[in-house]
Motif scaffolding. Sequence first.
Motif, PDB file in Angstrom:
ATOM      1  N   ILE A   1       0.653  -1.218  -0.031  1.00 12.75           N
ATOM      2  CA  ILE A   1       0.018   0.028  -0.051  1.00 12.75           C
ATOM      3  C   ILE A   1       0.749   1.307  -0.135  1.00 12.75           C
ATOM      4  O   ILE A   1       0.437   2.327  -0.785  1.00 12.75           O
ATOM      5  CB  ILE A   1      -1.116  -0.050   1.209  1.00 12.75           C
ATOM      6  N   LYS A   2       1.801   1.075   0.878  1.00 12.61           N
ATOM      7  CA  LYS A   2       2.879   2.418   0.861  1.00 12.61           C
ATOM      8  C   LYS A   2       3.552   2.677  -0.535  1.00 12.61           C
ATOM      9  O   LYS A   2       3.545   3.702  -1.186  1.00 12.61           O
ATOM     10  CB  LYS A   2       3.919   2.147   1.700  1.00 12.61           C
ATOM     11  N   THR A   3       4.034   1.646  -1.070  1.00 18.56           N
ATOM     12  CA  THR A   3       4.522   1.610  -2.429  1.00 18.56           C
ATOM     13  C   THR A   3       3.674   2.148  -3.374  1.00 18.56           C
ATOM     14  O   THR A   3       3.899   3.114  -4.478  1.00 18.56           O
ATOM     15  CB  THR A   3       5.110   0.285  -2.950  1.00 18.56           C
ATOM     16  N   LEU A   4       2.381   1.621  -3.514  1.00 17.60           N
ATOM     17  CA  LEU A   4       1.245   2.297  -4.357  1.00 17.60           C
ATOM     18  C   LEU A   4       1.031   3.538  -4.237  1.00 17.60           C
ATOM     19  O   LEU A   4       1.205   4.485  -5.134  1.00 17.60           O
ATOM     20  CB  LEU A   4      -0.021   1.453  -4.243  1.00 17.60           C
ATOM     21  N   PHE A   5       0.865   3.821  -3.007  1.00 18.55           N
ATOM     22  CA  PHE A   5       0.397   5.310  -2.735  1.00 18.55           C
ATOM     23  C   PHE A   5       1.586   6.413  -2.949  1.00 18.55           C
ATOM     24  O   PHE A   5       1.327   7.450  -3.608  1.00 18.55           O
ATOM     25  CB  PHE A   5      -0.066   5.637  -1.158  1.00 18.55           C
ATOM     26  N   ILE A   6       2.802   6.187  -2.747  1.00 22.92           N
ATOM     27  CA  ILE A   6       4.001   6.794  -2.891  1.00 22.92           C
ATOM     28  C   ILE A   6       4.226   7.055  -4.515  1.00 22.92           C
ATOM     29  O   ILE A   6       4.473   8.035  -5.075  1.00 22.92           O
ATOM     30  CB  ILE A   6       5.137   6.674  -2.182  1.00 22.92           C
ATOM     31  N   SER A   7       3.947   5.781  -5.103  1.00 22.19           N
ATOM     32  CA  SER A   7       4.266   5.967  -6.494  1.00 22.19           C
ATOM     33  C   SER A   7       3.133   6.770  -7.471  1.00 22.19           C
ATOM     34  O   SER A   7       3.486   7.328  -8.166  1.00 22.19           O
ATOM     35  CB  SER A   7       4.052   4.662  -7.370  1.00 22.19           C
ATOM     36  N   TYR A   8       2.198   7.062  -6.749  1.00 25.70           N
ATOM     37  CA  TYR A   8       0.961   8.088  -7.177  1.00 25.70           C
ATOM     38  C   TYR A   8       1.135   9.496  -6.699  1.00 25.70           C
ATOM     39  O   TYR A   8       0.775  10.273  -7.446  1.00 25.70           O
ATOM     40  CB  TYR A   8      -0.546   7.591  -6.984  1.00 25.70           C
ATOM     41  N   TYR A   9       1.349   9.519  -5.350  1.00 27.42           N
ATOM     42  CA  TYR A   9       1.466  10.812  -4.953  1.00 27.42           C
ATOM     43  C   TYR A   9       2.512  11.378  -4.445  1.00 27.42           C
ATOM     44  O   TYR A   9       2.564  12.595  -4.028  1.00 27.42           O
ATOM     45  CB  TYR A   9       0.341  10.807  -3.555  1.00 27.42           C
ATOM     46  N   GLY A  10       3.684  10.782  -4.631  1.00 29.05           N
ATOM     47  CA  GLY A  10       4.897  11.153  -4.051  1.00 29.05           C
ATOM     48  C   GLY A  10       5.043  11.103  -2.572  1.00 29.05           C
ATOM     49  O   GLY A  10       4.390  10.726  -1.903  1.00 29.05           O
ATOM     50  N   LYS A  11       6.281  11.692  -2.051  1.00 29.41           N
ATOM     51  CA  LYS A  11       6.363  11.408  -0.846  1.00 29.41           C
ATOM     52  C   LYS A  11       6.616  12.969  -0.032  1.00 29.41           C
ATOM     53  O   LYS A  11       7.283  13.690  -0.629  1.00 29.41           O
ATOM     54  CB  LYS A  11       7.709  10.815  -0.241  1.00 29.41           C
ATOM     55  N   VAL A  12       5.971  13.267   0.920  1.00 29.12           N
ATOM     56  CA  VAL A  12       5.941  14.525   1.557  1.00 29.12           C
ATOM     57  C   VAL A  12       7.110  14.435   2.787  1.00 29.12           C
ATOM     58  O   VAL A  12       7.250  13.552   3.618  1.00 29.12           O
ATOM     59  CB  VAL A  12       4.627  15.100   2.026  1.00 29.12           C
ATOM     60  N   THR A  13       7.948  15.542   2.864  1.00 27.91           N
ATOM     61  CA  THR A  13       8.943  15.822   3.779  1.00 27.91           C
ATOM     62  C   THR A  13       8.229  16.068   5.107  1.00 27.91           C
ATOM     63  O   THR A  13       7.647  17.105   5.311  1.00 27.91           O
ATOM     64  CB  THR A  13      10.112  16.767   3.507  1.00 27.91           C
ATOM     65  N   ILE A  14       8.479  15.349   6.305  1.00 30.68           N
ATOM     66  CA  ILE A  14       7.811  15.558   7.426  1.00 30.68           C
ATOM     67  C   ILE A  14       9.198  15.313   8.367  1.00 30.68           C
ATOM     68  O   ILE A  14       9.547  14.231   8.688  1.00 30.68           O
ATOM     69  CB  ILE A  14       6.748  14.839   7.986  1.00 30.68           C
ATOM     70  N   ASN A  15       9.493  16.548   8.847  1.00 31.50           N
ATOM     71  CA  ASN A  15      10.870  16.592   9.788  1.00 31.50           C
ATOM     72  C   ASN A  15      10.532  15.813  11.199  1.00 31.50           C
ATOM     73  O   ASN A  15       9.302  15.990  11.529  1.00 31.50           O
ATOM     74  CB  ASN A  15      11.554  17.783   9.870  1.00 31.50           C
ATOM     75  N   LYS A  16      11.535  15.195  11.636  1.00 33.68           N
ATOM     76  CA  LYS A  16      11.246  14.753  13.161  1.00 33.68           C
ATOM     77  C   LYS A  16      10.815  15.689  13.925  1.00 33.68           C
ATOM     78  O   LYS A  16       9.856  15.385  15.004  1.00 33.68           O
ATOM     79  CB  LYS A  16      12.575  14.000  13.707  1.00 33.68           C
TER      80      LYS A  16
END
Length: 355
Positions: free
Chosen positions: A288-303
Amino acid sequence: MDSITYKNCKIHFNTTCYTAINAHIQQHNFSKIFILVDENTHTHCLPLFLEQLHTDIAIEIIEIESGEIHKTIDTCVGVWNTLSDLDADRKSLMINIGGGVITDLGGFVACTFKRGIAYVNVPTTLLSMVDASVGGKTGVDLGHLKNQIGVISDPDMVLIDPNFLHTLPANQMRSGLAEMLKHGLISSDAYWQKFQELSALTLADLDMLIYESVIIKKNVVDEDPFEDGIRKTLNYGHTLGHAIESYFLSNPNKTTLLHGEAIVIGMILACYISTELTNFPKALTDSIKTLFISYYGKVTINKDEYAPIMELLKYDKKNNHGNINFVLLEAIGKPKIDCKVDNDIIIDAFEYYAS
């Protein structure tokens, strides 16, 4: 497509929309018609709608500014004053043409003006067609906190015309698709599987998927109209997703996220937490993570942003007695409500998303 009925509201599709609204206006002797739009739907959607509307009743157009930032009580006050200035009475009809901001705010304005006037929602985004169209939730944000003020009040009817989707940019389409993906995860593996090859979907496929999504939400709302039980499952991914959306909305150093973009992150986090707490398969979480990120990209959320985001969880509307309640998954199509989650696991979920 057959029209769908829930409680006293009818949801119509495609050309049936215009037959239904014209008959409704003819039958009810409305004094005036007020159409609420933003600058985008005023330009791109209103002309198409007015071409299909056949009435001699006076029509007034009220325009508000677009965007979540304007989903406020201040905007409502402006619309209420305009209705008053234009001599709206209790026999007026309000038609809300737009995305979730317009239908949520317009519905709230209508059901509170003079203690309630009739209204019709015409969702013009994919998100509003599959989400805001069903369930009667109206309302506005309180500062950067989402949907804190509102009531549950059903429109007379909802008109879903997919032709409006041709006016949408790609990011708005993706935002709406997030809610459909959520419907798959919480309802059935069969529906979820239809989204595994997103690039292969045609407009005809989308038409039918919208219809199925509306039915999924309608069935849940029919069973639990006031969110005492099963309706909470519709908030899958929204507990952290709304907190992330609010944080990005309020932070001038962040690019504002669309609702669906934030909910996708929330669903990935919820999948990870489900793996930790409710035995949701790790392999499914990864896919699910792979599918979602392939379509939506990844957003940077810092620690250093985890803590302020988690602080916003206390405003989630599912909370009670001081407890933060999550919706998790035991399997696809098998959600579990009212789950308590330790902060350490939430932080681990953020780390998993970032990895």
